[in-house]
Write a protein that holds these residues in place. Structure first.
Motif, PDB file in Angstrom:
ATOM      1  N   VAL A 278       8.754  14.027   1.831  1.00 21.08           N
ATOM      2  CA  VAL A 278       7.606  13.428   2.517  1.00 21.08           C
ATOM      3  C   VAL A 278       7.938  12.026   3.019  1.00 21.08           C
ATOM      4  O   VAL A 278       7.681  11.686   4.185  1.00 21.08           O
ATOM      5  N   ASN A 279       8.500  11.204   2.154  1.00 16.47           N
ATOM      6  CA  ASN A 279       8.770   9.812   2.512  1.00 16.47           C
ATOM      7  C   ASN A 279       9.768   9.703   3.665  1.00 16.47           C
ATOM      8  O   ASN A 279       9.582   8.917   4.608  1.00 16.47           O
ATOM      9  N   LEU A 280      10.837  10.500   3.602  1.00 16.92           N
ATOM     10  CA  LEU A 280      11.831  10.467   4.671  1.00 16.92           C
ATOM     11  C   LEU A 280      11.252  10.983   5.981  1.00 16.92           C
ATOM     12  O   LEU A 280      11.479  10.402   7.048  1.00 16.92           O
ATOM     13  N   GLY A 281      10.529  12.095   5.902  1.00 17.16           N
ATOM     14  CA  GLY A 281       9.975  12.662   7.115  1.00 17.16           C
ATOM     15  C   GLY A 281       9.029  11.712   7.827  1.00 17.16           C
ATOM     16  O   GLY A 281       9.084  11.553   9.054  1.00 17.16           O
TER      17      GLY A 281
ATOM     18  N   ASP B 165       0.831  -1.201   0.000  1.00 19.36           N
ATOM     19  CA  ASP B 165       0.000   0.000   0.000  1.00 19.36           C
ATOM     20  C   ASP B 165       0.867   1.254   0.000  1.00 19.36           C
ATOM     21  O   ASP B 165       0.576   2.238  -0.696  1.00 19.36           O
ATOM     22  N   GLN B 166       1.977   1.229   0.743  1.00 14.99           N
ATOM     23  CA  GLN B 166       2.903   2.358   0.750  1.00 14.99           C
ATOM     24  C   GLN B 166       3.549   2.539  -0.620  1.00 14.99           C
ATOM     25  O   GLN B 166       3.689   3.666  -1.109  1.00 14.99           O
ATOM     26  N   VAL B 167       3.928   1.444  -1.259  1.00 17.20           N
ATOM     27  CA  VAL B 167       4.542   1.512  -2.594  1.00 17.20           C
ATOM     28  C   VAL B 167       3.568   2.123  -3.597  1.00 17.20           C
ATOM     29  O   VAL B 167       3.919   3.038  -4.353  1.00 17.20           O
ATOM     30  N   VAL B 168       2.341   1.642  -3.582  1.00 17.12           N
ATOM     31  CA  VAL B 168       1.344   2.111  -4.553  1.00 17.12           C
ATOM     32  C   VAL B 168       1.078   3.599  -4.384  1.00 17.12           C
ATOM     33  O   VAL B 168       1.095   4.369  -5.356  1.00 17.12           O
ATOM     34  N   PHE B 169       0.851   4.044  -3.143  1.00 18.18           N
ATOM     35  CA  PHE B 169       0.508   5.447  -2.936  1.00 18.18           C
ATOM     36  C   PHE B 169       1.708   6.362  -3.164  1.00 18.18           C
ATOM     37  O   PHE B 169       1.545   7.495  -3.626  1.00 18.18           O
ATOM     38  N   THR B 170       2.923   5.906  -2.850  1.00 18.78           N
ATOM     39  CA  THR B 170       4.113   6.731  -3.089  1.00 18.78           C
ATOM     40  C   THR B 170       4.297   6.997  -4.570  1.00 18.78           C
ATOM     41  O   THR B 170       4.545   8.134  -4.994  1.00 18.78           O
TER      42      THR B 170
ATOM     43  N   CYS C  86      16.130  18.087  -0.555  1.00 13.81           N
ATOM     44  CA  CYS C  86      14.833  17.659  -0.033  1.00 13.81           C
ATOM     45  C   CYS C  86      14.985  16.569   1.032  1.00 13.81           C
ATOM     46  O   CYS C  86      14.166  16.496   1.965  1.00 13.81           O
ATOM     47  N   SER C  87      16.014  15.740   0.910  1.00 15.36           N
ATOM     48  CA  SER C  87      16.252  14.714   1.929  1.00 15.36           C
ATOM     49  C   SER C  87      16.627  15.350   3.260  1.00 15.36           C
ATOM     50  O   SER C  87      16.091  14.982   4.314  1.00 15.36           O
ATOM     51  N   PHE C  88      17.537  16.320   3.236  1.00 14.90           N
ATOM     52  CA  PHE C  88      17.916  17.005   4.468  1.00 14.90           C
ATOM     53  C   PHE C  88      16.714  17.709   5.093  1.00 14.90           C
ATOM     54  O   PHE C  88      16.521  17.669   6.318  1.00 14.90           O
ATOM     55  N   LEU C  89      15.903  18.356   4.252  1.00 17.33           N
ATOM     56  CA  LEU C  89      14.733  19.049   4.780  1.00 17.33           C
ATOM     57  C   LEU C  89      13.728  18.061   5.362  1.00 17.33           C
ATOM     58  O   LEU C  89      13.081  18.340   6.373  1.00 17.33           O
ATOM     59  N   GLY C  90      13.581  16.894   4.731  1.00 19.33           N
ATOM     60  CA  GLY C  90      12.684  15.874   5.269  1.00 19.33           C
ATOM     61  C   GLY C  90      13.154  15.345   6.607  1.00 19.33           C
ATOM     62  O   GLY C  90      12.362  15.135   7.533  1.00 19.33           O
TER      63      GLY C  90
ATOM     64  N   MET D 224      17.755   4.640   0.023  1.00 17.62           N
ATOM     65  CA  MET D 224      16.391   4.212  -0.269  1.00 17.62           C
ATOM     66  C   MET D 224      15.646   5.254  -1.106  1.00 17.62           C
ATOM     67  O   MET D 224      15.061   4.937  -2.144  1.00 17.62           O
ATOM     68  N   VAL D 225      15.671   6.524  -0.666  1.00 16.11           N
ATOM     69  CA  VAL D 225      14.897   7.543  -1.389  1.00 16.11           C
ATOM     70  C   VAL D 225      15.519   7.844  -2.743  1.00 16.11           C
ATOM     71  O   VAL D 225      14.814   8.249  -3.676  1.00 16.11           O
TER      72      VAL D 225
END
Length: 281
Positions: free
Chosen positions: A88-91, A38-43, A168-172, A123-124
């Motif tokens: 979003v994903n990292l945060g 479900d996480q994969v699909v929505f991401t 964006c990774s650092f900000l997340g 990962m991201v």
């Protein structure tokens, strides 16, 4: 007089470096991510579905160019997809790790702390590449987007992509500390993402249609510059009159702003990151 050679002592094993541990951690993070379908699909679905819907709604060709409104939207959605996969994903992921005690347990292990963050970035990065491929495939199949053949454009794409992922990774990572609990982290991360997408001109075609106060606000953040950099790769220069600054793609300024956010995001991480939840002493 004879002597007996003493047996050689085995060389002591060296601890793996933080880089090696981080790469192994990245593999574990990817396995964990792809197990949650479900996480994969929505991401992956969010930017792709938005592109399909908005690309079908926006019609017409811009004056003085052969670029359609849907084609103009594709590079902007690539930037939105990268921001979603990183910020979003990292945060959300780090916020949940903090809430369920994963960060607290990892802090007590011999693993270098940098290995945890390197694993998350690996990962991201993989997810972002897959996101870009999916959006480009949709753009080519549905909206006749032409992939550039000039190598310099792909070089531009590479540095915009890498700087955007890092910033964006650092900000997340920094924003993950804003949520009080794991149940609130999704809302905390998605609200600024949606707001920034609007003020950065992601959902506007063309960007010059943005009200000036919103355009100035969006120019402060990296999402606007990622989108502009990607448009310079996939769109011809004849579309420049539809940009807020219509004389050039401002690659130097794009690199400067994204680089500044990489440094600023790192400083924010060092200043605000917490290994424990706010409810823990």
């Amino acid at each position: 007089m004879s002597t007996v050679d003493s047996p050689r002592q085995p060389a002591p094993l060296k601890d793996p470096s933080a880089t090696v541990l981080g790469l192994h951690r990245g593999v574990l993070e990817l396995k964990s991510f792809f197990r949650e379908w479900d996480q994969v699909v929505f991401t992956f679905a969010l930017p792709i579905v938005l592109l399909a819907l908005l690309g079908s709604l926006f019609q017409g060709v811009y004056e003085g160019s052969t670029v359609t409104a849907a084609q103009y939207l594709v590079p902007s959605m690539i930037a939105a997809g990268v921001a979603s996969a990183t910020f979003v994903n990292l945060g959300i992921g780090i916020g949940l790790d903090r809430d369920d005690g994963t960060l607290k347990r990892l802090r007590g292990t011999p693993m270098p702390r940098s290995a945890y963050f390197l694993g998350k970035v690996v990962m991201v990065l993989v997810i972002s590449i897959a996101e870009v491929v999916g959006i480009l495939a949709l753009g080519v199949l549905l909206f006749d987007v032409t992939l550039p053949t000039d190598a310099t454009r792909w070089v531009t794409f590479s540095w915009v992509f890498l700087l955007g992922v890092v910033a964006c990774s650092f900000l997340g990572i920094a924003a993950s500390s804003l949520a009080r609990t794991g149940r609130s982290v999704s809302a905390v991360m998605n609200l600024p993402y949606v707001v920034l997408a609007f003020v950065s001109g992601i959902f506007y075609t063309p960007v010059s249609a943005l009200p000036e106060p919103l355009a100035r606000l969006g120019a402060v953040f990296p999402l606007k510059w990622m989108a502009q950099g990607f448009r310079s790769v996939f769109l011809p220069d004849t579309i420049l009159p539809q940009e807020i600054v219509s004389t050039s793609w401002e690659h130097g300024r794009t690199a400067l702003v994204l680089g500044a956010w990489c440094v600023g995001g790192l400083i924010l991480c060092l200043a605000t990151f917490r290994w424990r939840g706010r409810r823990e002493r």
